[in-house]
Write a protein that holds these residues in place. Structure first.
Motif, PDB file in Angstrom:
ATOM      1  N   THR A 198      -7.618   2.988  -6.129  1.00 48.76           N
ATOM      2  CA  THR A 198      -8.121   2.008  -6.051  1.00 48.76           C
ATOM      3  C   THR A 198      -8.976   2.524  -4.350  1.00 48.76           C
ATOM      4  O   THR A 198      -7.781   2.473  -3.567  1.00 48.76           O
ATOM      5  CB  THR A 198      -7.400   0.806  -5.888  1.00 48.76           C
ATOM      6  OG1 THR A 198      -6.495   0.028  -6.139  1.00 48.76           O
ATOM      7  CG2 THR A 198      -8.765  -0.777  -5.408  1.00 48.76           C
ATOM      8  N   LEU A 256       4.554  -6.089  -0.044  1.00 44.27           N
ATOM      9  CA  LEU A 256       3.432  -6.199  -1.117  1.00 44.27           C
ATOM     10  C   LEU A 256       2.700  -7.120  -2.035  1.00 44.27           C
ATOM     11  O   LEU A 256       2.813  -8.296  -2.214  1.00 44.27           O
ATOM     12  CB  LEU A 256       4.186  -5.542  -3.117  1.00 44.27           C
ATOM     13  CG  LEU A 256       5.410  -4.038  -2.605  1.00 44.27           C
ATOM     14  CD1 LEU A 256       6.018  -4.162  -3.309  1.00 44.27           C
ATOM     15  CD2 LEU A 256       3.916  -2.885  -2.486  1.00 44.27           C
ATOM     16  N   ALA A 257       1.363  -6.001  -2.419  1.00 43.14           N
ATOM     17  CA  ALA A 257       0.414  -7.211  -2.870  1.00 43.14           C
ATOM     18  C   ALA A 257       0.762  -7.937  -5.148  1.00 43.14           C
ATOM     19  O   ALA A 257       1.818  -6.267  -4.975  1.00 43.14           O
ATOM     20  CB  ALA A 257      -1.333  -6.477  -3.032  1.00 43.14           C
ATOM     21  N   ARG A 294       3.356 -12.912  -5.023  1.00 42.58           N
ATOM     22  CA  ARG A 294       3.986 -12.118  -4.504  1.00 42.58           C
ATOM     23  C   ARG A 294       6.182 -12.626  -4.314  1.00 42.58           C
ATOM     24  O   ARG A 294       5.690 -14.253  -4.876  1.00 42.58           O
ATOM     25  CB  ARG A 294       3.931 -12.273  -3.010  1.00 42.58           C
ATOM     26  CG  ARG A 294       2.803 -11.219  -2.598  1.00 42.58           C
ATOM     27  CD  ARG A 294       2.569 -11.147  -0.674  1.00 42.58           C
ATOM     28  NE  ARG A 294       1.572 -10.506  -0.533  1.00 42.58           N
ATOM     29  CZ  ARG A 294       1.441 -10.620   0.545  1.00 42.58           C
ATOM     30  NH1 ARG A 294       1.745 -10.521   0.919  1.00 42.58           N
ATOM     31  NH2 ARG A 294      -0.420 -10.340   0.986  1.00 42.58           N
ATOM     32  N   PRO A 297      -1.665   4.037  -5.864  1.00 53.52           N
ATOM     33  CA  PRO A 297      -2.487   3.647  -6.620  1.00 53.52           C
ATOM     34  C   PRO A 297      -4.116   4.819  -6.539  1.00 53.52           C
ATOM     35  O   PRO A 297      -3.799   5.458  -5.400  1.00 53.52           O
ATOM     36  CB  PRO A 297      -2.913   2.550  -6.514  1.00 53.52           C
ATOM     37  CG  PRO A 297      -2.817   2.443  -5.481  1.00 53.52           C
ATOM     38  CD  PRO A 297      -1.394   3.268  -4.899  1.00 53.52           C
ATOM     39  N   ARG A 357      -1.342  -6.949   3.639  1.00 53.50           N
ATOM     40  CA  ARG A 357      -0.761  -6.296   2.262  1.00 53.50           C
ATOM     41  C   ARG A 357      -0.509  -4.812   1.994  1.00 53.50           C
ATOM     42  O   ARG A 357      -0.956  -4.215   2.720  1.00 53.50           O
ATOM     43  CB  ARG A 357      -0.927  -7.044   0.886  1.00 53.50           C
ATOM     44  CG  ARG A 357      -2.513  -6.985   0.557  1.00 53.50           C
ATOM     45  CD  ARG A 357      -2.227  -5.838  -0.270  1.00 53.50           C
ATOM     46  NE  ARG A 357      -4.191  -5.764  -0.200  1.00 53.50           N
ATOM     47  CZ  ARG A 357      -4.608  -4.512   0.093  1.00 53.50           C
ATOM     48  NH1 ARG A 357      -3.631  -3.343   0.760  1.00 53.50           N
ATOM     49  NH2 ARG A 357      -6.195  -4.396   0.284  1.00 53.50           N
ATOM     50  N   THR A 368       7.771  -2.331 -10.215  1.00 51.48           N
ATOM     51  CA  THR A 368       6.171  -2.730  -9.814  1.00 51.48           C
ATOM     52  C   THR A 368       6.121  -4.164  -9.544  1.00 51.48           C
ATOM     53  O   THR A 368       6.588  -5.359 -10.695  1.00 51.48           O
ATOM     54  CB  THR A 368       5.331  -3.256 -11.529  1.00 51.48           C
ATOM     55  OG1 THR A 368       5.169  -1.108 -11.603  1.00 51.48           O
ATOM     56  CG2 THR A 368       4.099  -3.473 -11.184  1.00 51.48           C
ATOM     57  N   ASP A 394      -0.627  -1.968  -0.823  1.00 54.61           N
ATOM     58  CA  ASP A 394      -0.583  -1.682  -2.392  1.00 54.61           C
ATOM     59  C   ASP A 394       0.079  -1.070  -3.806  1.00 54.61           C
ATOM     60  O   ASP A 394       1.079  -1.065  -4.367  1.00 54.61           O
ATOM     61  CB  ASP A 394      -2.093  -0.506  -3.080  1.00 54.61           C
ATOM     62  CG  ASP A 394      -3.117  -1.726  -1.915  1.00 54.61           C
ATOM     63  OD1 ASP A 394      -3.065  -2.655  -3.016  1.00 54.61           O
ATOM     64  OD2 ASP A 394      -3.733  -0.940  -1.672  1.00 54.61           O
ATOM     65  N   ALA A 395       1.246   0.555  -2.309  1.00 52.36           N
ATOM     66  CA  ALA A 395       2.308   0.511  -3.288  1.00 52.36           C
ATOM     67  C   ALA A 395       3.049   1.187  -1.782  1.00 52.36           C
ATOM     68  O   ALA A 395       2.602   1.541  -0.535  1.00 52.36           O
ATOM     69  CB  ALA A 395       1.639   2.152  -3.200  1.00 52.36           C
ATOM     70  N   GLY A 443       1.427  -5.104  -6.821  1.00 55.08           N
ATOM     71  CA  GLY A 443       2.317  -3.325  -5.831  1.00 55.08           C
ATOM     72  C   GLY A 443       3.290  -3.009  -6.673  1.00 55.08           C
ATOM     73  O   GLY A 443       3.977  -3.241  -7.360  1.00 55.08           O
ATOM     74  N   ARG A 444       3.476  -1.810  -5.978  1.00 59.25           N
ATOM     75  CA  ARG A 444       4.565  -0.724  -7.373  1.00 59.25           C
ATOM     76  C   ARG A 444       4.814   0.105  -5.610  1.00 59.25           C
ATOM     77  O   ARG A 444       4.480   0.524  -4.888  1.00 59.25           O
ATOM     78  CB  ARG A 444       3.900   0.395  -7.722  1.00 59.25           C
ATOM     79  CG  ARG A 444       3.312   0.273  -8.808  1.00 59.25           C
ATOM     80  CD  ARG A 444       2.454   1.655  -9.466  1.00 59.25           C
ATOM     81  NE  ARG A 444       3.862   1.552 -10.098  1.00 59.25           N
ATOM     82  CZ  ARG A 444       3.753   3.138 -10.803  1.00 59.25           C
ATOM     83  NH1 ARG A 444       2.603   3.577 -11.085  1.00 59.25           N
ATOM     84  NH2 ARG A 444       4.887   2.802 -11.544  1.00 59.25           N
ATOM     85  N   ALA A 451      -6.699   1.966  -0.534  1.00 63.53           N
ATOM     86  CA  ALA A 451      -5.294   1.234  -1.159  1.00 63.53           C
ATOM     87  C   ALA A 451      -4.822   1.833   0.477  1.00 63.53           C
ATOM     88  O   ALA A 451      -5.061   2.469   1.616  1.00 63.53           O
ATOM     89  CB  ALA A 451      -5.028   1.959  -2.259  1.00 63.53           C
TER      90      ALA A 451
END
Length: 210
Positions: free
Chosen positions: A47, A146-147, A205, A45, A117, A199, A119-120, A150-151, A50
């Motif tokens: 962000t 993952l958050a 979660r 991401p 967590r 995703t 993010d990816a 998340g991916r 991240a």
């Protein structure tokens, strides 16, 4: 902040040497191409801050692609089981946080590193070398790390698509994630490869590990 300078000389040589010594641990015949690495890293991401985790970093080709996309203040962690690869990554990419460990212990490894967590998560794990229980366990660890929203991405080769173990893994992806897609194939990879992306549902979660 550590420099992102890369000493990539010897990546392929180290990777091939590790395969010869322990072929069942790496589960590949060659490092991923840069084109495949870019597709795998596409889940990173933008962000700021991240957290991105790579599983089975190998020689570091995908690590470099993740680094290229990592947003300001981002944290990049690589979990690698093979001792040769751990040593190589720490020497060639001192900016990368390398954790020596098994992806099956992902939650505990991240907790020890102070990560609540990710993010990816980007994977090069050899899913067809895992039995059904191992596949479910590792994928469950990924999903629960993952958050929400998340991916996840994972590299696979076209040669494994017909195998029963891969078909079971593909079904697990659909059961675990809200959406699943594919990128590629990349025909000039050795062997040709594609990337699955997934995703996690926003707002929750999952701890479903089959």
């Amino acid at each position: 902040m550590l420099s992102r300078t890369r000493a990539t000389t010897g990546d392929t040589r180290t990777f091939l040497g590790a395969i010869i010594r322990n072929p069942h641990q790496l589960g590949a015949i060659a490092p991923s191409s840069k084109a495949v690495a870019r597709l795998a890293a596409s889940v990173v991401p933008d962000t700021p801050g991240a957290v991105v985790v790579e599983l089975g970093a190998g020689g570091g080709v995908i690590s470099d692609a993740i680094s290229d996309r990592l947003p300001p203040g981002g944290r990049q962690i690589a979990v690698e089981l093979n001792d040769d690869m751990v040593h190589h990554l720490r020497g060639s990419r001192p900016w990368l946080e390398v954790i020596a460990g098994d992806a099956g212990d992902l939650g505990a490894l991240l907790a020890k590193a102070g990560v609540t967590r990710a993010d990816a998560i980007v994977s090069s794990l050899p899913w067809t070398l895992f039995d059904e229980a191992q596949q479910a366990h590792v994928l469950g660890e990924i999903a629960s790390s993952l958050a929400p929203g998340g991916r996840f991405s994972t590299v696979t080769t076209l040669t494994v698509l017909p195998l029963p173990r891969f078909r079971r893994f593909r079904a697990l992806l659909d059961r675990t994630f809200a959406t699943v897609g594919t990128l590629g194939p990349v025909w000039h990879n050795v062997p040709p490869a594609l990337v699955y992306t997934a995703t996690l549902a926003a707002g929750e979660r999952t701890t479903d590990n089959g």
